[in-house]
Design a protein around this motif. Structure first.
Motif, PDB file in Angstrom:
ATOM      1  N   VAL A 411      12.036 -45.720  56.320  1.00  0.00           N
ATOM      2  CA  VAL A 411      12.391 -45.569  54.916  1.00  0.00           C
ATOM      3  C   VAL A 411      11.276 -46.130  54.037  1.00  0.00           C
ATOM      4  O   VAL A 411      10.626 -47.115  54.390  1.00  0.00           O
ATOM      5  N   ASP A 412      11.000 -45.479  52.910  1.00  0.00           N
ATOM      6  CA  ASP A 412       9.936 -45.943  52.039  1.00  0.00           C
ATOM      7  C   ASP A 412      10.294 -47.283  51.410  1.00  0.00           C
ATOM      8  O   ASP A 412      11.471 -47.636  51.272  1.00  0.00           O
ATOM      9  N   ALA A 413       9.276 -48.032  51.016  1.00  0.00           N
ATOM     10  CA  ALA A 413       9.465 -49.403  50.549  1.00  0.00           C
ATOM     11  C   ALA A 413      10.344 -49.482  49.306  1.00  0.00           C
ATOM     12  O   ALA A 413      11.197 -50.368  49.192  1.00  0.00           O
ATOM     13  N   GLU A 414      10.160 -48.553  48.371  1.00  0.00           N
ATOM     14  CA  GLU A 414      10.940 -48.637  47.134  1.00  0.00           C
ATOM     15  C   GLU A 414      12.417 -48.363  47.386  1.00  0.00           C
ATOM     16  O   GLU A 414      13.283 -49.021  46.806  1.00  0.00           O
ATOM     17  N   SER A 415      12.720 -47.397  48.248  1.00  0.00           N
ATOM     18  CA  SER A 415      14.120 -47.124  48.576  1.00  0.00           C
ATOM     19  C   SER A 415      14.761 -48.322  49.269  1.00  0.00           C
ATOM     20  O   SER A 415      15.893 -48.693  48.966  1.00  0.00           O
ATOM     21  N   ALA A 416      14.016 -48.935  50.202  1.00  0.00           N
ATOM     22  CA  ALA A 416      14.549 -50.102  50.902  1.00  0.00           C
ATOM     23  C   ALA A 416      14.772 -51.257  49.935  1.00  0.00           C
ATOM     24  O   ALA A 416      15.821 -51.928  49.975  1.00  0.00           O
ATOM     25  N   ALA A 417      13.804 -51.504  49.051  1.00  0.00           N
ATOM     26  CA  ALA A 417      13.936 -52.586  48.081  1.00  0.00           C
ATOM     27  C   ALA A 417      15.124 -52.351  47.154  1.00  0.00           C
ATOM     28  O   ALA A 417      15.892 -53.270  46.843  1.00  0.00           O
ATOM     29  N   THR A 418      15.287 -51.104  46.712  1.00  0.00           N
ATOM     30  CA  THR A 418      16.405 -50.769  45.826  1.00  0.00           C
ATOM     31  C   THR A 418      17.735 -50.967  46.536  1.00  0.00           C
ATOM     32  O   THR A 418      18.701 -51.482  45.951  1.00  0.00           O
ATOM     33  N   ALA A 419      17.800 -50.560  47.798  1.00  0.00           N
ATOM     34  CA  ALA A 419      19.036 -50.731  48.555  1.00  0.00           C
ATOM     35  C   ALA A 419      19.404 -52.212  48.675  1.00  0.00           C
ATOM     36  O   ALA A 419      20.563 -52.594  48.472  1.00  0.00           O
ATOM     37  N   TRP A 420      18.423 -53.061  48.985  1.00  0.00           N
ATOM     38  CA  TRP A 420      18.698 -54.495  49.111  1.00  0.00           C
ATOM     39  C   TRP A 420      19.075 -55.105  47.750  1.00  0.00           C
ATOM     40  O   TRP A 420      19.951 -55.972  47.673  1.00  0.00           O
ATOM     41  N   TYR A 421      18.442 -54.632  46.693  1.00  0.00           N
ATOM     42  CA  TYR A 421      18.800 -55.140  45.360  1.00  0.00           C
ATOM     43  C   TYR A 421      20.260 -54.796  45.044  1.00  0.00           C
ATOM     44  O   TYR A 421      21.029 -55.646  44.558  1.00  0.00           O
ATOM     45  N   ASP A 422      20.648 -53.551  45.307  1.00  0.00           N
ATOM     46  CA  ASP A 422      22.030 -53.146  45.032  1.00  0.00           C
ATOM     47  C   ASP A 422      23.023 -53.909  45.916  1.00  0.00           C
ATOM     48  O   ASP A 422      24.140 -54.217  45.480  1.00  0.00           O
ATOM     49  N   LEU A 423      22.626 -54.206  47.143  1.00  0.00           N
ATOM     50  CA  LEU A 423      23.489 -55.012  48.012  1.00  0.00           C
ATOM     51  C   LEU A 423      23.656 -56.420  47.443  1.00  0.00           C
ATOM     52  O   LEU A 423      24.735 -57.024  47.560  1.00  0.00           O
ATOM     53  N   ALA A 424      22.611 -56.947  46.810  1.00  0.00           N
ATOM     54  CA  ALA A 424      22.724 -58.244  46.139  1.00  0.00           C
ATOM     55  C   ALA A 424      23.723 -58.158  44.988  1.00  0.00           C
ATOM     56  O   ALA A 424      24.503 -59.086  44.752  1.00  0.00           O
ATOM     57  N   CYS A 425      23.709 -57.038  44.272  1.00  0.00           N
ATOM     58  CA  CYS A 425      24.663 -56.842  43.170  1.00  0.00           C
ATOM     59  C   CYS A 425      26.093 -56.821  43.694  1.00  0.00           C
ATOM     60  O   CYS A 425      27.002 -57.411  43.091  1.00  0.00           O
ATOM     61  N   ILE A 426      26.305 -56.142  44.813  1.00  0.00           N
ATOM     62  CA  ILE A 426      27.645 -56.096  45.408  1.00  0.00           C
ATOM     63  C   ILE A 426      28.101 -57.492  45.798  1.00  0.00           C
ATOM     64  O   ILE A 426      29.232 -57.907  45.507  1.00  0.00           O
ATOM     65  N   ALA A 427      27.200 -58.244  46.436  1.00  0.00           N
ATOM     66  CA  ALA A 427      27.542 -59.610  46.835  1.00  0.00           C
ATOM     67  C   ALA A 427      27.831 -60.473  45.614  1.00  0.00           C
ATOM     68  O   ALA A 427      28.730 -61.328  45.634  1.00  0.00           O
ATOM     69  N   GLY A 428      27.101 -60.250  44.532  1.00  0.00           N
ATOM     70  CA  GLY A 428      27.347 -61.003  43.305  1.00  0.00           C
ATOM     71  C   GLY A 428      28.720 -60.708  42.735  1.00  0.00           C
ATOM     72  O   GLY A 428      29.433 -61.612  42.287  1.00  0.00           O
TER      73      GLY A 428
END
Length: 484
Positions: A411-428
């Motif tokens: 997976v490209d870096a930006e997609s992976a970074a975005t996915a992890w950022y959104d997962l942080a939002c869910i955890a928040g």
């Protein structure tokens, strides 16, 4: 092969009266430069410079100098682009100074070439870590004026009509101007001001008109093919940006709700018609299916925004494949899922998922794009007030989709970074600080390794994100959110 700037060569009748020897030298250098333009634009530029030295009033030489600089700009490193852009634009503008008739062919070609180049340049600046919006606005304003002037020259003096590239580039220019207008204040004041709303909607309509004309015009390069798909895709993306702007505006206190809802409904309906046409034209590609999924995803978001003011609201589906078939009003009917001709949130979500699934079935390369889009859609659904059980289900579906993207091989870096950022939002949203720390760490690590110049922007966004506000005081989160 002809110049990539306009696909046309300038005529030979644009040199002023000069010494025959000088004119002959200039014309010979121009001819040699044109032969080199596609294969070696750097050498071509040198020839045009020498032609201008021999005959400074040669409009053809100045035009081709701009064309060569444009060719070089297309493939240049970021550090070289500014100088090449200046060279190209100054060359095209010099033609306008030299053409005292105000109607010559080279004037027409230079005006259009400069407008197209400035549009592309302004779009490229969006990728900068801190885009200069003033510079973008200045470039796009000049480009808009250039397209208008080129059209005037065509209509009044019989120059060759606009091809698909000309109309489509004009559409891109207007669409970009609309985005800048919206982003100027995040859309907050725009949604309350009749004058600013009129400016936004006028730009939206004007860009849509130009994209539509692009699909009806002569294709600039038949060998490339697929031009209609390109312009239709940009048209859909443009309309979805407007729908998203309107969706956010519907949550702004004092916004013009009725007008926003009506215009967003019309824009969404036109996007659906175009996206469906794209799927039919594209054959077996996955991208048009993913875009169709995006259109239905936008319907979910719009319906959620409209429902705050009128529960049970639906979107009218186009009766025919034409945006003019939609009345542009939003009204409520009995909330029975699947009523023919109308779309509710559940049906929109189902069609969105179906389109994404078919895209992935056609090509696994679609998994990252569609997985991110679906995860973010469910995350948006969880942000809207709803029953605790429904909210939890939305967050669970969002997490599953985003975790899949983060785990994809290659997976490209930006997609992976975005996915992890959104997962942080869910955890928040769930109040789980340890999970937020882990997700943000993985996100920032991806950004740092792949595009470090943008790390501070990502961190700043996290610092202001409401999704993590509940756990932002956690010491480890505070440490991660320190802008370097």
């Amino acid at each position: 092969k002809t110049s990539a700037v306009m696909g046309k060569r300038a005529g030979r009748g644009s040199c002023a009266q000069v010494e025959p020897a000088d004119r002959a030298v200039a014309e010979d250098l121009v001819r040699q430069g044109e032969e080199l333009l596609d294969s070696d634009p750097s050498s071509a530029l040198e020839h045009f410079d020498r032609a201008i030295e021999a005959q400074p009033t040669s409009q053809v030489a100045w035009y081709n100098r701009g064309a060569a600089a444009t060719e070089l700009w297309d493939n240049a490193a970021a550090s070289e682009r500014s100088q090449l852009l200046d060279t190209a634009c100054r060359s095209f503008r010099q033609v306008l100074v030299l053409d005292t008739s105000k109607r010559g062919e080279v004037r027409y070609l230079s005006t259009l070439a400069c407008a197209r180049l400035l549009t592309r340049a302004a779009s490229s600046w969006e990728d900068d870590a801190t885009p200069n919006t003033d510079l973008q606005t200045e470039a796009l304003t000049e480009a808009s004026n250039g397209f208008e002037e080129a059209l005037r020259l065509t209509e009044q003096w019989g120059h060759e009509g606009f091809d698909d590239e000309a109309w489509g580039s004009w559409g891109e220019c207007l669409a970009h101007r609309m985005r800048l207008e919206v982003d100027a204040d995040g859309g907050q004041d725009t949604c309350r001001s009749p004058a600013r709303m009129e400016a936004i909607t006028s730009l939206c309509a004007a860009a849509s008109d130009k994209f539509s004309r692009a699909t009806q015009a002569e294709i600039a390069d038949e060998a490339m093919g697929g031009s209609d798909l390109h312009w239709m895709t940009l048209h859909v993306e443009h309309l979805l940006f407007f729908v998203n702007f309107a969706r956010k505006g519907l949550g702004v206190e004092g916004a013009m709700l009725e007008e926003l809802g009506a215009k967003a409904t019309m824009a969404w309906s036109e996007a659906l018609t175009l996206a469906q046409g794209n799927v039919q034209l594209a054959g077996q590609g996955w991208q048009p299916l993913a875009l169709l999924g995006d259109v239905f995803g936008a319907a979910v978001g719009l319906l959620m925004a409209l429902a705050r003011h009128q529960p049970g609201v639906r979107l009218p589906l186009p009766v025919e494949a034409s945006p003019t078939s939609v009345s542009g009003t939003w009204e409520s009917i009995a909330p029975t899922s699947g009523t023919e001709g109308w779309l509710d949130e559940a049906l929109a979500l189902a069609r969105c998922e179906a389109a994404y699934q078919e895209a992935v079935a056609r090509d696994s390369a679609a998994a990252a794009t569609t997985g991110l889009a679906l995860g973010e859609l469910y995350l948006d659904m969880a942000r809207v007030p709803r029953a605790a059980e429904e909210r939890e289900a939305c967050l669970k579906r969002a997490a599953g989709s985003l975790q899949m993207v983060a785990a994809l091989s290659g997976v490209d870096a930006e997609s992976a970074a975005t996915a992890w950022y959104d997962l942080a939002c869910i955890a928040g949203l769930l109040g789980k600080p340890d999970h937020v720390v882990e997700a943000l760490r993985r996100c920032f690590d991806r950004v740092q390794r792949s595009f470090p110049e943008r790390l501070s922007k990502w961190i700043q966004e996290a610092r202001e994100d409401d999704d993590v506000a509940r756990v932002r005081d956690h010491p480890e989160i505070q440490r991660l959110l320190q802008v370097p």
